[in-house]
Structure formats: C-alpha cells, structure tokens
Write a protein that holds these residues in place. Structure first.
Motif, short mmCIF file in Angstrom:
data_model
loop_
_atom_site.label_atom_id
_atom_site.label_comp_id
_atom_site.label_asym_id
_atom_site.label_seq_id
_atom_site.Cartn_x
_atom_site.Cartn_y
_atom_site.Cartn_z
N ARG A 114 37.57 14.99 0.36
CA ARG A 114 38.67 14.17 0.90
C ARG A 114 39.91 14.25 0.01
O ARG A 114 41.03 14.26 0.50
CB ARG A 114 38.22 12.73 1.05
CG ARG A 114 37.24 12.49 2.19
CD ARG A 114 37.89 12.65 3.54
NE ARG A 114 38.85 11.58 3.81
CZ ARG A 114 39.57 11.48 4.93
NH1 ARG A 114 39.47 12.42 5.86
NH2 ARG A 114 40.40 10.50 5.11
N TYR A 136 41.88 10.14 0.22
CA TYR A 136 42.81 10.99 0.98
C TYR A 136 44.25 10.64 0.64
O TYR A 136 45.13 11.50 0.60
CB TYR A 136 42.55 10.83 2.48
CG TYR A 136 43.51 11.62 3.35
CD1 TYR A 136 43.25 12.94 3.69
CD2 TYR A 136 44.69 11.05 3.83
CE1 TYR A 136 44.11 13.67 4.47
CE2 TYR A 136 45.57 11.77 4.61
CZ TYR A 136 45.28 13.08 4.93
OH TYR A 136 46.15 13.79 5.71
N SER A 137 44.53 9.36 0.42
CA SER A 137 45.91 8.91 0.19
C SER A 137 46.36 9.09 -1.25
O SER A 137 47.55 9.25 -1.51
CB SER A 137 46.04 7.42 0.57
OG SER A 137 45.80 7.23 1.95
N TYR A 161 38.94 7.04 2.74
CA TYR A 161 40.33 6.92 3.18
C TYR A 161 41.25 6.81 1.98
O TYR A 161 42.36 7.37 1.97
CB TYR A 161 40.50 5.69 4.08
CG TYR A 161 39.89 5.85 5.44
CD1 TYR A 161 40.64 6.35 6.50
CD2 TYR A 161 38.57 5.52 5.69
CE1 TYR A 161 40.09 6.50 7.76
CE2 TYR A 161 38.01 5.67 6.95
CZ TYR A 161 38.78 6.17 7.97
OH TYR A 161 38.23 6.33 9.21
N GLY A 170 43.34 15.79 1.21
CA GLY A 170 44.56 14.99 1.19
C GLY A 170 45.72 15.70 0.52
O GLY A 170 46.89 15.45 0.83
N GLY A 219 46.75 17.90 3.50
CA GLY A 219 46.73 17.38 4.86
C GLY A 219 48.08 16.93 5.37
O GLY A 219 48.54 17.36 6.43
#
Length: 424
Positions: free
Chosen positions: A57, A15-16, A12, A61, A64
């Motif tokens: 990821r 991704y950020s 997570y 990101g 996304g």
C-alpha cells in the motif's frame, strides 16, 4: 486475516503517507511500477503477511495519486483548446466509475473463488487480489499504446513537450493568505468525513441495517455513482451562478445532515447516501477552484500541491483514528466524530462569491487599471530623462540641420551634447 478495524484502516493510512510529501514535490511513476506494487499487496494477503500488505500500500501510494500528474499532462498536451474541460470531466467520471465497479464486483469475485475452493481465509483473499491486480496489466497496455501514439505525434506534427513552466517554491507558503489556509481546513475537514467512512461503510450497513454484503457494497458505492454524472452538471451550475462559498456551505450542511441521519435514525440509508453523493460532488466543484481566486497565478502549483499534501496528511491520521474509535466505541461514536469534523467548516468571504462573468470583469478592470498606471509611470520616466540642451548643443543641432559639416569630435544627436575636446 483476523484483523481488527484499526489494523485494517492502516492500509488507507499508509496509502496517504507518501502523498503528504509527493503531492507537494510533484513527479509520477509509470503504470508498470504500479502493477508491481499491486502484486506486492496481493502477495501479502496470499501469504498472510500483513506487513507485506502495508509495504504494498505504501509503494502503491507513492505512484497512485502522482500518476494523475502524468494523465493531466497528456490531456493538456492533446486536447488544449479543443474540449479540455470535457476531457477532464470524463477523466474524473471514469475514475469514479472504476471505484464503483471495484466496490460492487470484488465481493462477488471473492464469493465465487471461495465456492470453487470450498473454503475461506487469506488464500482466497490473496487470489482475489491477484485477479484485481490484472486490471493494472490492462492499464499498462493502454499506457504503452498512448506512449507510442504520443511519440508518433511528436515526430509527425513536430509537437513540443507540454510544460506548464510552474516552479514550486517552498518560500511561497509564507505568503499564503488567511483565506487560503481556511480553504485547506475545509478540504481536510470535509474529506476526512467522506473517504474513511466509505472505507468502513460496508460493515456499517451490514451491522446496523442487516444488509447482505452485496447490498452493503451497492449502497456504499452510491456516493461515487452519483458523483460521476453530477460533477460536470454541478460544476456548470457553479460557474454560471458563482457564490462558491454559498455552495460550499450548502454541501457541508447536507453532509452533516446525512451523517446525522445515519448515526441517529434507522431511516432508509439510501436517502442519506444519495444526499452524501450530491454534497460530495458539489463541494468538489465549488472548493477546488477557490484556490485560484485567492493566490496569484505563479503560486497556483505550490498552493494546489500543498492542499493535496495536507489533505493526505489528514486522511492518514483520521483513518487510523477512525479505526481506533470503531474498535473501542462503536459506529455511533464514529459517526459523532465525523459530524464534529464537518462542523468546523463554516466561514465567509468576499470576492470568492463572484460569478464567473463578474470575476472576469473585475480582472479585466484590474488589468486595465494596472496597464494605465504602468503607462503613466513610463511617460513620467521618459519626461524625467528629457533635459534642456546647452547653448553649445543647440548651436550644433542648428548647424547640422542646415547641412553644415560638423567636426568628428562633436556629437549632435545626444541630449547631452558636448565638445569632446573640452572633456579631455
């Protein structure tokens, strides 16, 4: 894959990380690239290569969230002035519907594949994620059809490329008011108590309430299920009543109560999760429009981009912190941590509590006052430019009105009439 929670939450965080910068600078990538990134992520699981999953990821990101910029541009270009608010509401609802389907379907897909292969492990997980990546193929097909329709419309209707004209300037940041920075703090403090919790929620419900994986996925997705239909309704309510800060405070209080119920009681978790879904929708409707109330229009692009960047920075850091807390202290300490994040979000304001109609009247009065001042300044400027004519100028103007032929070296139509030969 025998990962601990801290490693899992890095997926997570990574991704950020790119969105800390990209949301501020703008831009977008196409669906065909997102499909490639999704395949990289699935391949990491298929070959038991966690570093490859992190890479997938990260690059996923990159595009996304920035892809939303392209979607919004298409929406404005096609529906501006004819139901644009409804289109944006449906777009948001469809996104949350997709998250809900993912939470409730992927577990079943994994179980079916495990039954066919008579085994578990990273290979089964990789095949499941490859099937999930196929949804990006459908997205790619839709994007290609949309691109064809858009080019066809440009050719037939002579449409111009939609552009907001907004230019992001780094220097705008130093001019942001204190109230805007408080909005940024609320955004970060609230969303870090929602998204990381949902990322860890399935195991939480399995361990504390002895739910099955299917039941845990269902209750974990209830936040998105409720927010899909509730968002447009609550947005309409906030528009009519105003008082954005009151609604934000109410959402924060409900969220705090929900986390405390999940942390300190064994009540049916459906109650807390339903309340969390309502508060999540309410805060989104009341908080994000507040940015437009505290910054001038030419800074909106910069303000929203900076808000998303700070949000992604907070999500990346808290995701890693949540995984570490869960591995070392357990779910009780994690819930206390989320409660602490929510407790920092109380503040008050003035004009932000106006209703839509009252705010429109205020803006109209302000505009009228500004136009009046501008007109007065223009009149004073024109009067200051008027100068009394000299005796020579008065004589020439009088002769001109009588029809007398003036010499070429006389200029009678200016306020500063003068005999040009005298100036040589």
């Amino acid at each position: 894959m025998d990962l601990n929670t801290s490693s899992f939450m890095q997926l997570y965080a990574w991704y950020s990380w790119p969105n800390v910068v990209l949301c501020f600078l703008g831009g977008f990538l196409l669906d065909r690239l997102l499909f490639l990134f999704k395949v990289i992520f699935a391949a990491g699981a298929l070959f038991n290569a966690f570093w490859l999953m992190i890479l997938g990821r990260f690059v996923f990101g990159i595009g996304g969230e920035s892809l939303a910029v392209a979607q919004n541009t298409y929406a404005v270009n096609w529906f501006k002035g004819k139901g644009l608010n409804l289109v944006f509401g449906l777009q948001l609802s469809m996104a949350r519907l997709g998250s809900t389907v993912n939470m409730n379907v992927m577990g079943l897909v994994y179980e079916n594949i495990r039954g066919l292969r008579d085994g578990t492990g990273y290979t089964t997980l990789g095949i499941t994620l490859m099937i999930a990546a196929a949804t990006c193929v459908f997205s790619l097909i839709c994007a290609l059809v949309l691109g064809y329709l858009d080019r066809r419309a440009e050719r037939i209707l002579k449409k111009e490329v939609c552009s907001t004209g907004e230019v992001i300037k780094l220097t705008d940041v130093k001019d942001f008011p204190l109230s805007l920075w408080l909005i940024f703090i609320i955004c970060v403090g609230y969303y870090v108590a929602i998204f990381p919790f949902i990322g860890l929620g399935q195991v939480f419900f399995i361990e504390k309430f002895n739910f099955s994986p299917v039941q845990a996925s269902a209750i974990n997705s209830i936040v998105y299920i409720i927010s899909a239909p509730a968002s447009p309704l609550l947005g309409f309510l906030v528009d009519k009543t105003g008082k954005n800060i009151i609604w934000v405070l109410m959402a924060v209080i409900i969220t705090l109560a929900s986390h405390m119920m999940l942390a300190f009681t064994f009540w049916n978790p459906w109650i807390a999760m339903c309340l969390l879904g309502v508060s999540y929708s309410l805060l989104a409707c009341a908080l994000w429009p507040m940015v437009a109330f505290v910054v001038p229009e030419h800074q909106l692009g910069t303000a929203y981009g900076f808000m998303q960047s700070i949000q992604n920075l907070g999500l990346a850091l808290i995701a890693m912190a949540a995984g570490a807390i869960l591995d070392s202290r357990g779910y009780l300490f994690l819930e206390v941590f989320f409660c602490a994040c929510v407790c920092i979000l109380f503040f008050s304001g003035g004009e932000l509590n106006l209703s839509t109609s009252a705010r429109a009247r205020l803006q109209k009065d302000t505009l009228s006052h500004s136009e009046g001042r501008q007109s007065s300044v223009q009149e004073e400027d024109e009067l200051s430019r008027l100068k009394p004519l000299s005796a020579f100028g008065l004589r020439n103007r009088y002769l001109s009105r009588l029809g007398a032929q003036l010499p070429d070296h006389c200029c009678s139509h200016l306020s500063s009439l003068a005999h040009r030969s005298l100036l040589k």
